[in-house]
Design an enzyme around this catalytic site. Structure first.
Site, PDB file in Angstrom:
ATOM      1  N   LYS A 108      44.348  38.100  34.591  1.00  0.00           N
ATOM      2  CA  LYS A 108      44.813  37.868  35.952  1.00  0.00           C
ATOM      3  C   LYS A 108      44.794  39.133  36.795  1.00  0.00           C
ATOM      4  O   LYS A 108      44.572  39.103  38.001  1.00  0.00           O
ATOM      5  CB  LYS A 108      46.238  37.276  35.922  1.00  0.00           C
ATOM      6  CG  LYS A 108      46.823  36.969  37.299  1.00  0.00           C
ATOM      7  CD  LYS A 108      48.212  36.349  37.154  1.00  0.00           C
ATOM      8  CE  LYS A 108      48.802  35.991  38.509  1.00  0.00           C
ATOM      9  NZ  LYS A 108      49.172  37.157  39.299  1.00  0.00           N
ATOM     10  N   ALA A 276      55.954  31.227  35.746  1.00  0.00           N
ATOM     11  CA  ALA A 276      56.263  29.922  36.323  1.00  0.00           C
ATOM     12  C   ALA A 276      55.846  28.764  35.426  1.00  0.00           C
ATOM     13  O   ALA A 276      56.332  27.654  35.607  1.00  0.00           O
ATOM     14  CB  ALA A 276      55.588  29.775  37.682  1.00  0.00           C
ATOM     15  N   PHE A 304      52.395  30.233  40.591  1.00  0.00           N
ATOM     16  CA  PHE A 304      51.394  29.196  40.403  1.00  0.00           C
ATOM     17  C   PHE A 304      51.487  28.127  41.494  1.00  0.00           C
ATOM     18  O   PHE A 304      51.870  28.408  42.627  1.00  0.00           O
ATOM     19  CB  PHE A 304      51.495  28.595  38.997  1.00  0.00           C
ATOM     20  CG  PHE A 304      51.171  29.575  37.899  1.00  0.00           C
ATOM     21  CD1 PHE A 304      50.038  30.361  37.954  1.00  0.00           C
ATOM     22  CD2 PHE A 304      52.004  29.710  36.797  1.00  0.00           C
ATOM     23  CE1 PHE A 304      49.743  31.272  36.950  1.00  0.00           C
ATOM     24  CE2 PHE A 304      51.708  30.615  35.786  1.00  0.00           C
ATOM     25  CZ  PHE A 304      50.577  31.387  35.864  1.00  0.00           C
ATOM     26  N   PHE A 384      38.026  33.197  53.220  1.00  0.00           N
ATOM     27  CA  PHE A 384      36.972  33.941  52.529  1.00  0.00           C
ATOM     28  C   PHE A 384      35.740  33.968  53.434  1.00  0.00           C
ATOM     29  O   PHE A 384      35.510  33.045  54.226  1.00  0.00           O
ATOM     30  CB  PHE A 384      36.606  33.275  51.197  1.00  0.00           C
ATOM     31  CG  PHE A 384      37.550  33.581  50.076  1.00  0.00           C
ATOM     32  CD1 PHE A 384      37.151  34.360  48.995  1.00  0.00           C
ATOM     33  CD2 PHE A 384      38.854  33.090  50.075  1.00  0.00           C
ATOM     34  CE1 PHE A 384      38.018  34.648  47.951  1.00  0.00           C
ATOM     35  CE2 PHE A 384      39.723  33.362  49.038  1.00  0.00           C
ATOM     36  CZ  PHE A 384      39.312  34.149  47.967  1.00  0.00           C
ATOM     37  N   TRP A 412      44.050  39.394  54.438  1.00  0.00           N
ATOM     38  CA  TRP A 412      43.379  40.238  53.453  1.00  0.00           C
ATOM     39  C   TRP A 412      42.515  41.288  54.156  1.00  0.00           C
ATOM     40  O   TRP A 412      42.506  42.464  53.770  1.00  0.00           O
ATOM     41  CB  TRP A 412      42.516  39.387  52.515  1.00  0.00           C
ATOM     42  CG  TRP A 412      41.935  40.169  51.366  1.00  0.00           C
ATOM     43  CD1 TRP A 412      42.487  40.343  50.134  1.00  0.00           C
ATOM     44  CD2 TRP A 412      40.696  40.887  51.351  1.00  0.00           C
ATOM     45  NE1 TRP A 412      41.674  41.133  49.354  1.00  0.00           N
ATOM     46  CE2 TRP A 412      40.569  41.479  50.075  1.00  0.00           C
ATOM     47  CE3 TRP A 412      39.686  41.093  52.293  1.00  0.00           C
ATOM     48  CZ2 TRP A 412      39.469  42.263  49.705  1.00  0.00           C
ATOM     49  CZ3 TRP A 412      38.588  41.877  51.938  1.00  0.00           C
ATOM     50  CH2 TRP A 412      38.486  42.454  50.660  1.00  0.00           C
TER      51      TRP A 412
END
Length: 559
Positions: A108, A276, A304, A384, A412
């Site tokens: 991750k 989680a 999550f 994105f 981002w």
């Protein structure tokens, strides 16, 4: 801003303010902070206690669709929204969990956000930080050592060594330690027995620290831990072994929230980190409540997808701590929804509106689920560069048909400017008075009924199955006075079902509860389903293979 920079390069280039200045923005006197270097500090217990009579700010939960390898960006959105709220003139504080070393060195990676929406110092937060996880590991294993020591010196409590439930922990993915035999090597090493290790974030001590109100509550809860059973089947508590007070000593500093900052020098509390899927997946109650006293808005996350993190945030954390959330943000990406619609990861860059709409059923399920708790919802489309205009519009239309606005977010790449529109919508929802929070089920239902309610109403399962031993154990705990506890479902994060490969919004599946564990100190019952592991393993090519120090002594490979 250069989009080609890695997260760690962006974090390293940030202009940090001394943590004393960040505290001053919140009205925390310098003497009430215990600095760990110049860029992180713990807030004193005395200062937190002095805030009791202040009114609370608005509480905003950031959750997400079911995670996929395509990525969703929940922590990034949490940080971006916090910065966005500050940008539009609100006094906002971010509250997120501390990352675990296991996922950091596994697959991750870290959990400090990404791009221009990060909490810093990123390297410290993702590695040892202020030592909280080490303290939790030590406190947990102190209890384990005292159990074996008690048995070695005569077993005054008459503990049945076959029924000891307290395992050991470490903050690393290590499948070889899932099942072990301890005390081999002869009489001087004790009595051999089968045991094992869980990852630290699955420890009940972690859950207790994240749910405790203060040190006194922490010590009481630690004393309530059930470590196993006597020969007569009566429970043995940590307090019976006189372990809880020493454990509290080890956790004294770890109990205090950690103050850091975002890339835009806004305050953030990073504290606690239960998983989680195998725990309750939220940052600490003490950090959240402290932030609510210091800010107009508190933006927090739950791990999550909303079927796991959000359900537990509402049914465990909010129920136990008396928190009243004002709005929820569900993070979704075009890429992840296309993956839920059956598209392979390598094909996600190509436009496919049909797959997006098929996969959006996953989002629709999460929207409906969060509303079952009486909390208004907005969808954050984490943008994105491969997203097309047609896909964005299709996603907005889908959300609108389900009664939710979907807002494109570019935090981002653009930091707070990319989340300002989302911030405005969150303020609108939070100030509207729409929130009428209530847990999914009342305290007084039988434990099995609570499990079935979560499985049917949140997972859309047709049936819950469990062996007779599991059902008998639940009834025995009810007879012992634990029937009013909420349930903590341990389930794969990748699906509403217990099959991680069943994406989208499956219906009519069966949830099998193969094991139940009592977390009496934390105050919930864990129901373990499917193939979920409380000690993960490393992948074939773990991130640890790429993490190193460069020639100047800087960390590389973290993300």
């Amino acid at each position: 801003m250069s989009a080609v920079q890695s997260d760690i390069e962006i974090a390293r280039a940030a202009t940090k303010k001394p943590i004393i200045e960040i505290g001053a923005k919140l009205g925390i006197p310098a003497e009430e902070l215990a600095p760990y270097g110049h860029d992180k500090a713990k807030v004193s217990a005395d200062f937190i206690a002095s805030l009791a009579d202040r009114p609370n700010g608005k509480l905003i939960l950031v959750t997400a669709i079911s995670p996929t390898p395509a990525g969703e960006g929940k922590t990034t959105t949490t940080v971006g929204l916090g910065d966005g709220l500050n940008r539009i003139g609100k006094k906002a504080i971010v509250c997120v969990r501390e990352p675990s070393l296991g996922p950091c060195f596994g697959v991750k990676g870290g959990a400090a956000g990404g791009g221009y929406a990060q909490v810093i110092p990123m390297e410290d937060i993702n590695l040892h930080f202020t030592g909280d996880f080490h303290a939790i590991t030590s406190a947990h294993n102190l209890l384990a050592a005292m159990i074996d020591n008690h048995i070695y010196w005569g077993n005054e409590q008459n503990i049945d060594t076959r029924r000891i439930t307290w395992r050991r922990v470490m903050d690393m993915n290590d499948r070889a330690l899932r099942q072990v035999v301890t005390s081999l090597g002869g009489p001087s090493n004790g009595f051999p027995r089968e045991s094992g290790f869980d990852i630290t974030v699955a420890s009940e001590v972690m859950a207790i620290l994240c749910l405790a109100e203060d040190l006194a509550d922490l010590e009481r809860r630690l004393g309530e831990i059930v470590i196993g059973y006597r020969v007569d089947r009566s429970p043995v508590f940590a307090r019976d072994l006189k372990a809880h007070q020493a454990m509290t000593v080890l956790l004294k500093n770890a109990m205090q929230p950690n103050l850091v900052q975002t890339l835009e020098n806004n305050p953030a509390f990073v504290h606690g980190g239960p998983f989680a899927n195998i725990a309750h997946g939220c940052n600490s109650v003490i950090a959240t409540k402290t932030a609510l006293k210091l800010g107009d808005y508190v933006v927090t996350e739950a791990g999550f997808g909303a079927d796991l993190g959000a359900e537990k945030f509402f049914d465990i954390k909010c129920r136990k701590a008396g928190l009243m959330p004002d709005a929820a943000v569900i993070v979704a990406t075009v890429r992840a929804l296309k993956m839920n619609g059956g598209i392979k990861k390598e094909d996600l860059s190509a436009e496919n509106v049909q797959a997006l709409v098929r996969g959006a059923a996953n989002l629709g399920r999460h929207i409906a689920n969060v509303r079952k708790f009486g909390v208004p919802v907005v969808v954050a489309i984490n943008h994105f560069t491969s997203d097309t205009g047609a896909e964005i519009e299709a996603l907005k239309d889908y959300a609108a048909r389900h009664g939710a606005d979907a807002i494109v977010c570019r935090h981002w790449a653009d930091g707070s400017a990319g989340a300002a529109e989302l911030a405005e919508k969150v303020v609108e929802l939070a100030e509207s008075g729409q929130a009428k929070f209530q847990p999914l089920y009342p305290d007084n239902l039988p434990l099995m009924d609570k499990i079935e309610i979560v499985a049917s109403k949140i997972y859309h399962a047709a049936e819950v199955t469990a062996d007779k031993g599991v059902r008998d154990q639940l009834k025995a705990w009810e007879e012992q006075g634990y029937g009013n506890l909420p349930v903590c479902m341990a389930k794969t994060q990748y699906s509403f079902s217990t099959d991680p490969n069943l994406r989208g919004a499956p219906e009519g599946h069966v949830v099998h509860v193969r094991e139940v564990r009592l977390s009496a100190g934390a105050g919930f019952v864990v129901a373990i389903t499917g193939e979920i592991m409380t000690m993960p393993g490393l992948p074939r090519s773990p991130s640890a293979e790429r993490i190193r120090l460069n020639e100047t002594g800087e960390v590389e490979g973290l993300f």
